[in-house]
Write an enzyme that holds these catalytic residues in place. Structure first.
Site, mmCIF file in Angstrom:
data_model
loop_
_atom_site.group_PDB
_atom_site.id
_atom_site.type_symbol
_atom_site.label_atom_id
_atom_site.label_comp_id
_atom_site.label_asym_id
_atom_site.label_seq_id
_atom_site.Cartn_x
_atom_site.Cartn_y
_atom_site.Cartn_z
ATOM 1 C CB SER A 55 75.455 51.420 95.305
ATOM 2 O OG SER A 55 74.354 51.984 95.999
ATOM 3 C CE LYS A 58 71.783 49.572 95.215
ATOM 4 N NZ LYS A 58 71.728 51.024 95.170
ATOM 5 C CB SER A 115 72.180 53.077 91.928
ATOM 6 O OG SER A 115 72.915 52.482 92.969
#
Length: 373
Positions: A55, A58, A115
Site C-alpha cells: 500500500s 497509494k 488505506s
C-alpha cells in the site's frame, strides 16, 4: 550499512578525519533514511532493490489525484459514481457502495487514513476511466520524479509480478508529495476517519508514539511483508524513513523510530544560504552602477555529522571582468562548498538584479580604468 551523502549530482564523501556516526543495523529487507531538505541519504541498505511496495503504492495514487485537483480536472466536493469493480475490491476498504454518496474528499481520506483499496479504484476510474490507464499515469509521474526502479500496474498495491518499487524511489516520492502538495500533506497525520458509519484508525502507530511524526503511509501484503514510510520534523529539520519487508507491524514501527532517532541524533542539517539571499556585491564595469548583488537560485542544505557544521566553508569565484549589461538571474560565477579539506558541491552564482549599461562617458571612463586593472 553505508552512509551516502548525496545531493543532486554530487556524491559527498566525508574526509577521513571526520568523526563517523556509529553503524546501524535495521531488521528490514530494505531501508533508507533521507534528509528532506538536503536530499542526502544518511543511512541505507538495499535501497535500490526492487520489492513489492504494497500500500505504499497509494502515495503515487495520491500524487496523481492531487495533480488532478490542482489542474482543476476534479474538485474535492465532486460526487463520485462507485462502480461494481471498486465496490467489490479485496483487501483494506473504506466500504463505499454503488448507491451511497461519496465525494472526492471522502475518497482521498479513505485512501490515506483507511488505506482503502476501493477508494483508490474509484479515484482511478474517475480520473482516467479505468485503473489500467490510471496506472499508466502513475508510471509517467514516476519517470518524471526520477523513480528509475519503479513500475506500477494498479492503484492499490495488490501483488503483481510487474508491480515494484524501491526504498530509494519511495523516499523520492514521499519528498515530492511534501514539496509539491503542502496543502494536502496534513492529511497524512489524520489519525482516524469515519465513512458509512465505520470509523477506522490510521495504521501508522508513530502518529501516536512520536509527536514529531506527521506522516506518511503503511503497507502490507504476504509477499511484501510489513512496510512503512515515515516523515518526522524537529524544529526546521525533516527526515523521511522507508522500511520494507519487516516481519511484523511492531517491527516496522520500532525500526522506523530507530532510523528517525538515529538521523536526528547523529546528523545536523546546515542551511548556509537561502534562495535569492544576497551573499555579496561584486565589481561590475561599464554599468549604471558599479556593484552587482549576487546570490544563489535555490536554497542550499547539507546534512553533516552532528556538531561539525562549522567545518562547512564556501568559496566564491567570479567571472572577470564583468561588463554590463547584466540580466537578472545571469550566471556570474560559482560557489564551491567544502567540508574539512574536501570540496563537496558546486553551485552557480547568479545576479540578483539587472544592470543596464552606463552612459557613453561612464563606459569610456571604465574602459580606461580596466586598462590598469
Amino acid at each position: 550499512m553505508r552512509c551516502l551523502f548525496w545531493l543532486l549530482l554530487c556524491f559527498l564523501v566525508l574526509p577521513a578525519h571526520a568523526q563517523q556516526p556509529p553503524p546501524l543495523s535495521v531488521a528490514a529487507k530494505s531501508y533508507t533514511l533521507v534528509d528532506y531538505h538536503s536530499g542526502q541519504t544518511l543511512v541505507s541498505h538495499n535501497e535500490h532493490e526492487r520489492l513489492e511496495p504494497a500500500s505504499l503504492t497509494k502515495l503515487m495514487t495520491a500524487y496523481v489525484v492531487f495533480s488532478a485537483l490542482r489542474e482543476k480536472r476534479i474538485t474535492l466536493d465532486l460526487v463520485v459514481p462507485v462502480s461494481n469493480t471498486a465496490w467489490k475490491m479485496v483487501g483494506s476498504r473504506m466500504f463505499i457502495e454503488p448507491n451511497k454518496r461519496v465525494t472526492v474528499d471522502d475518497l482521498i481520506r479513505g485512501m490515506i487514513v483507511q488505506s482503502g483499496n476501493d477508494a483508490c479504484v474509484a479515484l482511478a476510474e474517475l480520473i482516467a476511466g479505468s485503473e489500467e490507464i490510471f496506472a499508466h499515469m502513475m508510471n509517467e509521474q514516476a519517470a518524471r520524479l526520477g523513480m528509475a526502479n519503479t513500475h506500477f500496474t494498479n492503484s492499490t498495491g495488490l501483488s503483481h509480478p510487474d508491480h515494484y518499487s524501491t526504498a530509494h524511489d519511495l523516499a523520492l516520492l514521499a519528498s515530492a508529495i511534501i514539496r509539491d502538495f503542502p496543502e494536502f500533506y496534513p492529511l497524512y497525520s489524520q489519525r482516524e476517519f469515519t465513512y458509512n458509519g465505520i470509523t477506522q484508525s490510521n495504521r501508522n502507530r508513530l502518529l501516536w508514539l512520536d509527536p514529531n511524526v506527521d506522516g506518511m503511509k503503511t503497507g502490507w501484503t504476504v509477499a511484501a511483508g510489513y512496510c512503512l514510510i515515515t516523515s518526522a520534523k524537529r524544529e526546521e529539520r525533516r527526515l523521511i524513513s522507508v522500511v520494507m519487508g519487516t516481519a511484523t507491524s511492531n517491527v516496522r514501527t520500532k525500526e522506523s523510530q530507530r532510523l528517525l532517532n538515529y538521523g536526528f541524533q547523529f546528523f545536523d542539517t546546515a542551511h548556509p544560504y537561502k534562495k535569492h539571499q544576497e551573499i555579496t556585491a561584486i565589481q561590475i564595469w561599464k554599468g549604471a552602477q558599479n556593484k552587482l548583488k549576487v546570490g544563489l537560485d535555490r536554497d542550499i542544505y547539507f546534512s553533516l555529522p552532528k556538531g561539525q557544521t562549522d567545518k562547512l566553508k564556501a568559496k566564491m569565484e567570479y567571472k572577470q571582468p564583468l561588463v554590463a549589461p547584466i540580466a537578472q538571474g545571469q550566471e556570474v560565477g560559482v560557489v564551491r562548498f567544502s567540508f574539512g579539506n574536501q570540496e563537496i558541491a558546486t553551485y552557480p552564482l547568479i545576479s540578483l538584479e539587472a544592470i543596464d549599461t552606463a552612459s557613453i562617458f561612464g563606459r569610456a571612463w571604465d574602459s580606461i580604468q580596466m586598462l590598469f586593472n
